[in-house]
Design a protein around this motif. Sequence first.
Motif, PDB file in Angstrom:
ATOM      1  N   TRP A  54       0.826  -1.206   0.000  1.00 17.44           N
ATOM      2  CA  TRP A  54       0.000   0.000   0.000  1.00 17.44           C
ATOM      3  C   TRP A  54       0.855   1.247   0.000  1.00 17.44           C
ATOM      4  CZ3 TRP A  54      -0.739   4.187   3.232  1.00 17.44           C
ATOM      5  CH2 TRP A  54      -1.876   4.964   2.964  1.00 17.44           C
ATOM      6  N   ASP A  61     -10.909   3.963   3.275  1.00 19.60           N
ATOM      7  CA  ASP A  61     -10.651   3.284   4.555  1.00 19.60           C
ATOM      8  C   ASP A  61     -10.577   1.771   4.390  1.00 19.60           C
ATOM      9  OD1 ASP A  61     -12.600   5.543   6.671  1.00 19.60           O
ATOM     10  OD2 ASP A  61     -10.499   5.561   6.041  1.00 19.60           O
ATOM     11  N   LYS A 103      -3.142  -2.322   6.283  1.00 22.31           N
ATOM     12  CA  LYS A 103      -2.456  -2.082   7.547  1.00 22.31           C
ATOM     13  C   LYS A 103      -3.479  -1.903   8.641  1.00 22.31           C
ATOM     14  CE  LYS A 103      -1.714   2.887   6.975  1.00 22.31           C
ATOM     15  NZ  LYS A 103      -0.694   3.906   6.918  1.00 22.31           N
ATOM     16  N   ARG A 106      -7.212   0.835   2.990  1.00 20.92           N
ATOM     17  CA  ARG A 106      -6.149   1.057   3.983  1.00 20.92           C
ATOM     18  C   ARG A 106      -6.204   0.003   5.079  1.00 20.92           C
ATOM     19  NH1 ARG A 106      -5.714   7.354   5.539  1.00 20.92           N
ATOM     20  NH2 ARG A 106      -3.774   6.619   6.436  1.00 20.92           N
ATOM     21  N   SER A 160      -6.922   5.840  -0.870  1.00 23.31           N
ATOM     22  CA  SER A 160      -7.270   6.556   0.368  1.00 23.31           C
ATOM     23  C   SER A 160      -8.466   5.958   1.080  1.00 23.31           C
ATOM     24  CB  SER A 160      -7.628   8.018   0.071  1.00 23.31           C
ATOM     25  OG  SER A 160      -6.599   8.632  -0.596  1.00 23.31           O
TER      26      SER A 160
END
Lengths: 172, 613
Positions: free
Chosen positions: A108, A151, A158, A154, A149
Motif C-alpha cells: 500500500w 478506509d 495495515k 487502507r 485513500s
Amino acid sequence: MSAAEPHQIGITRPRLLNLIGSFLILQAVAWLVLGIYHFFILNFGSTLLNQWLVAKTITLRSMLDELFIQAAAQQVLSTLVESLVLVGVAISGFFTAIGFFNGRRNAWILAVTIQGTSLLLGLIVYFIKKPVHIYLVLLISSLMVAYLSEDEVRAYFKPAANTTGSIQHGNE
Amino acid sequence: METNDLVLLRRYEPALRFTRGESFFPMSVEGYLAECSLWVNYPNGTAECLAKEGELGVQRLTEARAHGFGSIYYLQFIEKVNLRTLAVYQLRDTFRKKSQEEVFHAGSGRLARVGFIPRFIDALFSLSLLARGRVPGDYALAARATVEKMSPDQLLRTYYGRVVRQAGWVTLQYWFFYPFNNWRSGFYGVNDHEADWEMVSLYLAENAAGELAPEWVAYASHDYSGDELRRRWDDPEVQKEGDHPLIFVGAGSHASYFLPGEYLAEIELMVLSPLVHLAEYVGKFLVSLRGLLMGKPEHAGQTSGVSILRVPFVDYARGDGVSIGPGQVESWHKAVLIDDHTPWVKDYRGLWGLLTKDPIAGEDAPAGPKYQRDGAPRKAWVDPLGWAGLDKVLPARRVLALNRERQLELEGELEQTSCQINEKQEQLVDLGLEAEAMLPLSHLRQLYQKRQLQIGALSGEIRKLQERATELSATLEALDFQQKRLESGELSPARAHLRRPMQPEETAQLRVNRLAEFWAAISIGIVLVAFVALVIFAREALLLGVAALVGLAVLFEALFRGRLGDLIFRLTVLLSITAMLVLFYEFFWQVVVVSVLFAGGYMLWENLREIWR
C-alpha cells in the motif's frame, strides 16, 4: 506482524483490488516505455541506432565517446537522469503490483509512493513542457490515490492507527 | 450537625497516590501561615509588608483591611533566599541516599511526543519566561528546604472538608493545601507557584434504604468544569479503597486523576488563541469534507484531533510514590470542617503565595477555596453541582418518582392538545363548508377570500398543535421506556455524559526511541542556526533555502517519529489535489460540457424508463 507479511486473516478483500493491481502493472509498463523512449529515441539512442543501421561497429569506447560528447552538450545528462528515474519507477511499480495482488502490507505505502512520484513528475513536466499525454498520467494517478485513500483499502493493508488522548489543561 | 458532617467526610475521605519525586504534600494552613509574611501590592507597583514572618496567624490574616481598588494581598512563603544555605542544602541533597519514592525519572521526553510546531511554540513559551513574571528558579529548592525545617505538627497530613446540601444532593468537598507547586522546575511542566489548592467532590444521595450513598465523584482538573470532570460511582474508572475514592495526583501540579499514568496536557497561549481557533476550524472543515467525500456525513463537526498550536506538557500521575489515606502507607492526621463562615475562607480574598505579576497568571499563586485570583467567588464553591454538570441530573432515587410525575404532566398536556386539535378541526370543517357554499356566488368573492385566509391560519394552528402532540407522544414513549428500566433496576450507561474523557497516554505511545528524543531536543536549535546561516551566507537563495530547510525538517521529523508513511501519504494526497485542480483548469469547459451531457442523458434515460413501464 512484519511489514512484509500478508494482511490479517478475516479482513475482506476490497473489490477492485485486482483491477488496481492491473492498473499498477500497466502504469509500470507505461513508465518503462517512456523511459526507453526518452533515452533511445530522443537522443543518444538514435545516434546508436543510426550507427547500427549503417553497419558501423558499436564498441564500448564509441558509446562512451558519444556519451561524453552529448554530456558536454548537456543533452544526454538530463535525458539519462529522466530515463533512469522512469525505469526505476517502472521496476518499483512491477514489484508493488505483485505485492498488491498478494496483499502484502508494504504494498500500500509503495503504491502511494509510486503515485506520489508519478504525480510529482507529471506536475513538473506539466509546468515545463505541457505535453498532451501528461494529463492522462495526472488523471489516472489522482484516481488511484483516491482509491488508495479509502478506509476499506487502507484497513486491508495495515491495522488502524491508535490516536493519542490529550486533555486541554487550564492553569491555576 | 458538625459532628455528623465530619463523620460523613471521614467515611468517604479519598486516598491520594503521588508520583515518585513529589516533594510537597497536603498540610495545614496554620502550619503554612507560620512561615509566611503578608503583603499588599498597590496599583502603582509598590508593595508593603503588612505582617512579617512569624507574626502571621489566621486571626491576623483575616483582619479587615482597606487599601483601595486594585490592591492585591498576597502571602510570601519564601523570604530572602540565602544562596549559601541553599547551595549547602543542594549539595547535601545531591549526595544523600534517597528512597525510591523520592527519585523521579521522566521516561520518554515530552517534546518527543509531539510534532515540530508544538516544540517551536514550547521554545517560545520557555523564552517568554524571561520576559514574564515568574517564580525565581531557586524558589522550589528553598521551598523544599523550608518544608523540611517545619515541625511535625505543621506537616500533619490535613484536608479541609465541606458539606453542602442542595437539591437532594449532599456534596462532600475535600480541599487539599500544598505549600508549593513545582511542576515546571521539578517535572518539566508549565509553571511553578507558591501554594496550591486542589479539590475533589463526592456527591451523595439517599438510596432505597434511606441511607446516604455516593452516586458521583468529580476531580478538579485545574480551571475546567462540567460533565467531563465527573464519573459515576460504579464507573470502572473510579478506583476505590473500599468506600474511599483513589486519586492519582499529578507530580508538581497536584491535579487529580482517576487513572494512573502520564497525561499529555496542552496549554493554549492566550496570544495564539485566534490562530488556535482558526486551526481547529480548518481541521474540522477538512475532516468534514473528507467525510462527505467518503459518504460519511457523521464526520461533520468532528475535530481532527490535531492541536499543533498548543504547548505540550506532561502531567505525571503515576501513583508510584507516597500514598496518603485509608488503606495507604500514611493516613490522614486531620480532617477540618470548613464552610462559608470559616474566617480564613470567607475573609481573606488574597493570594496564598507570591504575586509574580505574570500576565498569563500561570506563575501567580492561587487564591483560597472560595475565591479566584481576581477576588470573584469560585464556581466550584458557590455552585458545586453546576461545576460538575450535576445541576441537570437527579439523584437516582428521585428519578423514578419525578419520571412518573413528568409522565402524568405530559399525558395531561397531550390530552389537552388533542382536544384543541379536535375543536379546531371542527372549526376548519365549518369554514370549509362555508367557503364551498360561497364559490358559485360571484358577489361573495371578498367574503370567500376572507374565509380562505381564515382556513389557512387555522390549518397552520392545527399543524403546530399536531407537531406538539407528536413531540409529546415521543417524549412519553421515552419516559415510559425509562420508567420500565428504572423499575427493573437497570442503569443508563455510566459514561454516556462524557465526550472527551481524560485518558493517560497508552504504553505504546510512550515508547519513543532514543533517536526521536535526541532529534526532538536539538531540532529547534538546529533549524534556527541553519536559518541564520542562510541569511548570512546565502541570502540570494533565501526562499529556496528556507523551503529546503522546512522540507528537511519535516522529513527528519517524520523519519525519527516513525511517521514517514503518513507523511508520504499526505504529500501524495496534496499532489493529487493539485493535479485535479490543474486538470479542472485545463479542461474546465470540457468538464462542464460532459457533466451537462451526462446529466441530460441520465434524465432522458430515467424519463424514458418511466414511460416504457
